[in-house]
Design an enzyme around this catalytic site. Structure first.
Site, PDB file in Angstrom:
ATOM      1  N   GLY A 166       0.824  -1.215   0.000  1.00  0.00           N
ATOM      2  CA  GLY A 166       0.000   0.000   0.000  1.00  0.00           C
ATOM      3  C   GLY A 166       0.852   1.255   0.000  1.00  0.00           C
ATOM      4  O   GLY A 166       2.084   1.189  -0.015  1.00  0.00           O
ATOM      5  N   GLU A 194      10.388   2.268   0.928  1.00  0.00           N
ATOM      6  CA  GLU A 194      10.028   2.807  -0.388  1.00  0.00           C
ATOM      7  C   GLU A 194      10.174   4.324  -0.396  1.00  0.00           C
ATOM      8  O   GLU A 194      10.429   4.932  -1.428  1.00  0.00           O
ATOM      9  CB  GLU A 194       8.577   2.439  -0.744  1.00  0.00           C
ATOM     10  CG  GLU A 194       8.389   0.983  -1.088  1.00  0.00           C
ATOM     11  CD  GLU A 194       6.934   0.683  -1.376  1.00  0.00           C
ATOM     12  OE1 GLU A 194       6.538   0.741  -2.547  1.00  0.00           O
ATOM     13  OE2 GLU A 194       6.184   0.394  -0.419  1.00  0.00           O
ATOM     14  N   ASP A 275       7.000  -6.326 -10.068  1.00  0.00           N
ATOM     15  CA  ASP A 275       6.079  -5.545  -9.238  1.00  0.00           C
ATOM     16  C   ASP A 275       4.670  -5.528  -9.853  1.00  0.00           C
ATOM     17  O   ASP A 275       3.775  -6.191  -9.361  1.00  0.00           O
ATOM     18  CB  ASP A 275       6.612  -4.114  -9.050  1.00  0.00           C
ATOM     19  CG  ASP A 275       6.121  -3.469  -7.761  1.00  0.00           C
ATOM     20  OD1 ASP A 275       5.472  -4.169  -6.958  1.00  0.00           O
ATOM     21  OD2 ASP A 275       6.375  -2.264  -7.555  1.00  0.00           O
TER      22      ASP A 275
END
Ligand SMILES: [Zn+2]
Length: 336
Positions: A166, A194, A275
């Site tokens: 998320g 990230e 991904d």
């Protein structure tokens, strides 16, 4: 080298179900369930030669909207498995966040994905990781985890791990949930670093997940800090690198400046992943081509990445042995 990357038996460990849907699958789902509006939007985006980040977000939305019932989730999963198999991916760990809609419960959602994996007839082993979304409240995540544990007991050979995914700018990492998952026999693959968030990266590394996703802001040259990088180097947790995804989303400035080079320089464990190959218009073969160009890798270097990735999978020892055997045999047949 392109043909070599395509033919090389590959291992994919970081692929989100919805983001992996191809144009063809999205069209099929759009038409099949009469989502005319979605279908028109899709046509517009795929008609462009260069996609913007907004187009990517739009694609995520479309993929989400067209997989809102059991039949489409089943069909979507089957297609993604087939697509990976078609480019010689021999082992796939697919991940998805269990979701409920007016027409299905979270349990039915998981059942649909698992059913598609069981029905898979391609030459590819498929396992499932179930994700907790960081934007959900702790109560919602606790409930989701209980369901995941229950489903893992039902399908122990398919459901192998838990992921945290998320928007990295939302919510927070709850270590106790992941420790509970581990106590219940689930492996941990966590999106980590990230965005710059040193405190959270430290908390994640402390519980020593089995793998981390991206690991962008860990090295001090990329927003991390020296003590975090030192800790990471000590732990040597395999990192799932997704080059095209990072470049398209802007978390890496360019392929040339991607943080994977620090892993290569320091001989740290990493694997190459897509991904969201549908959204970012890539494939695992293409990701191997990218890395081979960037680092002037030989065929053997690429083969070795694939071979080493077997160690980082969440399958059992027998399956790992059979994957190793397969890759060894392939190497002897393809080195001439
Ligand atoms: Zn991801």
């Amino acid at each position: 080298m392109d043909a070599y990357c395509e033919n090389l038996p590959k291992i994919e460990l970081h692929a989100h179900l919805n983001g992996s849907l191809s144009e063809k699958t999205l069209e099929e789902l759009g038409c099949q369930f009469n989502n005319v509006e979605e279908y028109q939007k899709l046509n517009k985006i795929f008609g462009k030669t260069e996609k913007t980040l907004e187009d990517c977000f739009e694609l995520f939305k479309i993929a989400h909207n067209v997989t809102n019932n059991v039949e489409s989730v089943y069909h979507a999963t089957k297609c993604v498995i087939q697509d990976f198999s078609a480019e010689n991916v021999i082992y796939l760990e697919l991940r998805t966040t269990p979701r409920s809609e007016s027409t299905m419960t979270k349990e039915q959602y998981i059942e649909a994905v698992v059913r598609a994996i069981i029905d898979n007839k391609n030459n590819i082993i498929v396992k499932l990781l179930l994700s907790l979304d960081r934007s959900h409240s702790k109560e919602v995540s606790e409930e989701a985890l209980d369901l995941i544990i229950k489903m893992k007991e039902r399908y122990p050979n398919i459901i192998r791990g838990v992921d945290l995914c998320g928007n990295p700018n939302e919510g927070k990492f709850c270590g106790d949930l992941f420790l509970k998952a581990r106590e219940n026999g689930l492996k941990l693959a966590i999106h980590c670093g990230e965005v710059k968030n040193n405190a959270e990266v430290k908390d994640i590394l402390k519980i020593q997940p089995d793998r981390i996703g991206h690991g962008t802001c860990i090295h001090p040259g990329y927003g991390g800090s020296q003590d975090i990088w030192d800790l990471y180097k000590k732990l040597k947790i395999p990192t799932e690198c997704c080059l095209t995804s990072n470049v398209v989303c802007g978390s890496s400035e360019s392929y040339e400046k991607h943080h994977v080079q620090e892993w290569i320089k320091n001989e740290l464990p990493f694997c190459i992943n897509t991904d969201d190959k549908g959204v970012f218009c890539t494939s695992l073969s293409q990701e191997f081509e990218v890395i081979s160009r960037l680092f002037n890798f030989t065929k053997h270097n690429l083969w070795k990445i694939s071979y080493d990735t077997i160690d980082y999978t969440f399958c059992d020892k027998m399956e790992k042995d059979s994957l190793r055997k397969y890759l060894m045999k392939w190497a002897t047949e393809n080195t001439k």
